[in-house]
Design an enzyme around this catalytic site. Structure first.
Site, PDB file in Angstrom:
ATOM      1  N   HIS A 262      12.555  40.916  20.699  1.00 29.89           N
ATOM      2  CA  HIS A 262      12.226  41.752  22.065  1.00 29.89           C
ATOM      3  C   HIS A 262      11.036  41.230  22.507  1.00 29.89           C
ATOM      4  CE1 HIS A 262      11.785  44.505  25.604  1.00 29.89           C
ATOM      5  NE2 HIS A 262      13.048  44.812  25.315  1.00 29.89           N
ATOM      6  N   ASP A 313      19.586  47.764  20.907  1.00 34.24           N
ATOM      7  CA  ASP A 313      20.980  47.405  21.076  1.00 34.24           C
ATOM      8  C   ASP A 313      21.636  47.510  19.804  1.00 34.24           C
ATOM      9  OD1 ASP A 313      21.016  47.304  23.912  1.00 34.24           O
ATOM     10  OD2 ASP A 313      20.002  45.563  23.831  1.00 34.24           O
TER      11      ASP A 313
END
Length: 376
Positions: A262, A313
């Site tokens: 990320h 996720d």
């Protein structure tokens, strides 16, 4: 390739605006929503409280929460226009494509359609929060040839979503897991979809156009679609024994391992531990820990070999799978939560608007003389 000192591909590290909605505290590696640590919120509040916080800037009082919940429950039913759209599309249409169209159509009949004031946009946001779960569950059941399930006014957002999907009430641990995931997905700063929504509404377009833009941006596998791709990958791995070899082979071939990395989190996504915890609770309740175990094995390999951590996720993918939620619905469920964050961004943008229009570096030819058509 020419390098420009003021240019950053993907706008990485570029300040594109001001916002009081959320921020990532990089020093403490945590996500703050309106100043509240999101992990603290998942342990103490409902998704409805977080949605209220994003739209109204403060956590609600008991009476405010009761009123907010009542508004959501009263707005869950769909218009005949939307139902006609859901019945008319081919059953193989991806849920995100259908959701994008259905959300856009809601703007036709909204009683505040012609009013783009702050208060009117908050009312529109509440209607969207109420209707999107009904849209995604109705569309799914119609695609399967099943009768849609009417929403229940006695259930909160998380429990009602699962009820409409299945036609039976969820277990308490499932409703808790869904509530946590909705909170974790509610808002995340100037991400691609929120920025797309802000760009759209900065032209003085309306909230429905902005949310439609957000849905389009979220559909991509590098953004919201990552949870679906992560579960598809986990199914290919299949077992704890295959996890490390699979991850090593993927790294060797430079294949992207979905659900990892990320841009904003360098030492791990702060949302991951709480989502992993509720996934483990599902595993304990069902007596099947396969997917959390496979996930942990891949995570351990990625951190040990590359120092790359999972994002939210990844555990959300296998938590949803253990609740028997069809994979194509993972990103639409993300939407049902992120409506709150997107709407907060739309309202904030319009409260102090200036059209978002960046500049770019031209990389084409400097000058080309015109050649008449017959001479080309």
């Amino acid at each position: 390739m020419v390098e420009y000192p003021e240019y950053s591909p993907g706008l990485e590290g570029i300040i594109a605006g001001e916002s009081a909605i959320s921020r990532i505290d990089s020093e403490r590696n945590r996500l703050l929503s309106r100043g509240y640590d999101l992990v603290d919120l998942t342990e103490n509040v409902s998704f409805e409280e977080v949605a209220y916080l994003l739209l109204h800037t403060d956590l609600p009082s008991d009476s405010q929460l009761s009123d907010f919940g009542a508004q959501l429950r009263q707005q869950r039913d769909l218009t005949e226009e939307v139902l006609a759209i859901l019945r008319s599309v081919p059953p193989f249409t991806h849920p995100m494509t259908l959701l994008r169209t259905a959300v856009s159509s809601l703007g036709h009949s909204d009683p505040d359609a012609g009013d783009d004031s702050h208060d009117a946009n908050v009312r529109k946001a509440i209607r969207l929060l109420a209707k999107v779960p009904t849209i995604l569950t109705t569309a799914h059941r119609l695609a399967l040839g099943q009768t849609p399930v009417e929403p229940r006014a006695d259930l909160d957002q998380a429990a009602n979503l699962l009820y409409m999907l299945r036609g039976e009430e969820a277990q308490a641990y499932e409703a808790e897991a869904m509530n946590v995931s909705l909170i974790l997905y509610a808002e995340h700063g100037f991400n691609a979809s929120a920025f797309a929504a802000r760009v759209t509404v900065s032209t003085l377009s309306n909230l429905y156009a902005a949310i439609t833009s957000g849905i389009g941006a979220l559909a991509g596998p590098l953004h919201g679609g990552a949870n679906e791709a992560a579960m598809e990958m986990l199914l290919k791995v299949g077992s704890v024994e295959n996890a490390r070899p699979f991850a090593l082979a993927a790294m060797a071939s430079k294949a992207k391992i979905m659900g990892f990395g990320h841009r904003e989190y360098k030492s791990g996504d702060s949302r991951v531990p709480i989502m992993k915890r509720v996934a483990r609770q599902i595993a304990e309740a069902t007596g099947n820990s396969l997917w959390p175990d496979v996930g942990d094995a891949i995570e351990e390999t990625m951190i040990a070999e590359k120092g790359i951590h999972p994002n939210v996720d990844f555990p959300c993918a296998y938590a949803y799978y253990m609740m028997d939620i069809p994979i194509p619905l993972y990103t639409p469920i993300f939407v049902s939560s992120r409506i709150s964050g997107w709407s907060a961004h739309v309202v904030e943008q319009l409260d102090n608007n200036r059209i978002i229009r960046p500049i770019h570096h031209y990389t084409g030819e400097a000058h080309r003389p015109y050649v008449p058509l017959k001479e080309r």
